[in-house]
Enzyme design. Structure first.
Site, short mmCIF file in Angstrom:
data_model
loop_
_atom_site.label_atom_id
_atom_site.label_comp_id
_atom_site.label_asym_id
_atom_site.label_seq_id
_atom_site.Cartn_x
_atom_site.Cartn_y
_atom_site.Cartn_z
N LYS A 1 0.80 -1.23 0.00
CA LYS A 1 0.00 0.00 0.00
C LYS A 1 0.83 1.28 0.00
CE LYS A 1 -4.17 -1.61 -0.23
NZ LYS A 1 -5.10 -1.23 -1.30
N SER B 1 -2.76 -12.83 3.48
CA SER B 1 -3.16 -12.59 2.09
C SER B 1 -2.08 -13.11 1.13
CB SER B 1 -3.46 -11.11 1.84
OG SER B 1 -2.31 -10.31 1.97
N1 PMP Z 1 -3.19 -7.88 1.44
C1 PMP Z 1 -3.12 -7.00 2.44
C2 PMP Z 1 -2.39 -7.39 3.68
C3 PMP Z 1 -3.75 -5.74 2.32
O1 PMP Z 1 -3.69 -4.87 3.33
C4 PMP Z 1 -4.46 -5.44 1.13
C5 PMP Z 1 -5.17 -4.14 1.03
N2 PMP Z 1 -6.42 -4.12 1.68
C6 PMP Z 1 -4.51 -6.40 0.12
C7 PMP Z 1 -3.85 -7.60 0.30
C8 PMP Z 1 -5.31 -6.20 -1.14
O2 PMP Z 1 -4.89 -5.17 -1.95
P1 PMP Z 1 -5.93 -4.35 -2.83
O3 PMP Z 1 -6.66 -3.42 -1.92
O4 PMP Z 1 -5.07 -3.64 -3.80
O5 PMP Z 1 -6.87 -5.31 -3.47
#
Ligand code: PMP
Length: 326
Positions: free
Chosen positions: A46, A274
């Site tokens: 991010k 994630s």
């Molecule tokens: N993994 C983590 C740990 C995140 O904080 C995020 C953002 N919410 C994502 C994946 C997903 O990214 P995006 O918002 O670009 O889909």
């Protein structure tokens, strides 16, 4: 890749150009590569959108120098925006649903931002509403709104996508990424489909999340532990464009938890939930390309590892599944 060999004027210059590393457990014939986004200064993917959105908004006058950004965020975006805001002379206020990691909220405060919590039961929708109310009350305040701001996916179209394609000499068969806002996947997919229109694109979400319903599949809503991806209310995920997605793949928390621990033990990767969900699906997509079940233009799969496990140690992700779930 991360070859910052010269002195740099600002921490903002260390954002992006993260390493792309092979996932060993992938089939030999179809390698899987993951972008290690914890190499960013705020330690997640991010940071890319924090820098990109704020710089663009200052450029086009949406945001005044000395103004305030108010953002609803699960955490990593707050850190990414806080890193950029501090260096660009902008104040930052974050609205965070209570259930998210306290580690992240502490880091946002350390970077000089203000953090306001909203009740877990109100979900991300509640945080979004509160952020807009706050912005109305403050002078010179804007809500970048990562869930609907095209600059979010544009950041990945401009940086993450090109970095992956450059590293792999343009030979990317499939792109796999978990969707929170879907900015990462949409930016990479748009870039990838321009390089090759048949690039196979897979969105990842935890079981219990509802992105699958957007592509016409049945999905049952339930709570999940995997953090940063998934949605309970797809109407808030305005960036997700089903036309750019071949498949939505759901991963059970239990499978994700096994992969978090396997990645650390076998691959030296200290990544969080994630990343592990992405790894599970990317390996599966690679197997299906190898076995002829997916027709991809090249024998390779690219994914992202969005952040590191250190940010979630208090949540027991290296304990038993029950401890993590607890
Ligand atoms: N993994 C983590 C740990 C995140 O904080 C995020 C953002 N919410 C994502 C994946 C997903 O990214 P995006 O918002 O670009 O889909």
């Amino acid at each position: 890749m991360t070859t910052h060999r010269e002195p740099l004027p600002s921490v903002l210059d260390t954002i992006g150009n993260t390493p792309l590393v092979a996932v060993h457990a992938a089939p030999e014939e179809v390698p899987v590569y993951a972008k290690l986004e914890s190499f960013n200064p705020g330690a997640s993917v991010k940071d890319r959108i924090g820098k990109y959105m704020l710089e663009r908004m200052l450029d086009d006058g949406t945001l005044e120098p000395g103004g305030t950004v108010v953002e609803p965020t699960a955490g990593n975006t707050g850190i990414g925006i806080a890193v950029a805001a501090g260096q660009l002379g902008v104040d930052a206020v974050f609205v965070v649903p209570e259930r998210f990691s306290v580690e992240k909220q502490r880091l946002m405060r350390a970077l000089g931002a203000e953090v306001i919590n909203t009740p877990t039961d109100d979900g991300m929708g509640g945080a979004i509403d509160r952020a807009h109310e706050l912005a109305e009350e403050l002078d010179d305040a804007v809500v970048p709104q990562q869930f609907s701001n095209p600059l979010n996916s544009e950041a990945h179209y401009a940086t993450t996508g090109p970095e992956v394609y450059d590293a792999l000499d343009d030979e990317v068969g499939a792109i796999v990424a978990g969707c929170g806002t879907a900015g990462t996947l949409m930016g990479m997919a748009r870039y990838g489909r321009e390089r090759h229109p048949d690039t196979y694109v897979v969105a990842v979400e935890p079981e219990g999340s509802l992105y699958a319903t957007v592509v016409g599949e049945e999905a049952e809503e339930a709570e999940y532990k995997t953090e940063g991806i998934g949605t309970h209310d797809p109407a808030t995920n305005e960036l997700f464009d089903p036309a750019l997605v071949d498949e939505v793949s759901q991963v059970a928390d239990r499978r994700t938890h096994e992969e978090i621990q396997r990645l650390a033990r076998e691959e030296g990767q200290l990544v969080a939930s994630s990343s592990a969900a992405n790894s599970v699906v990317a390996r599966d997509v690679a197997r299906r390309i190898r076995d002829g079940e997916i027709d991809a233009p090249y024998d390779s799969v690219a994914t992202v590892f969005p952040d590191s496990s250190e940010r979630y140690l208090s949540k027991g992700l290296y304990g038993s599944f029950e401890e993590w779930e607890g």
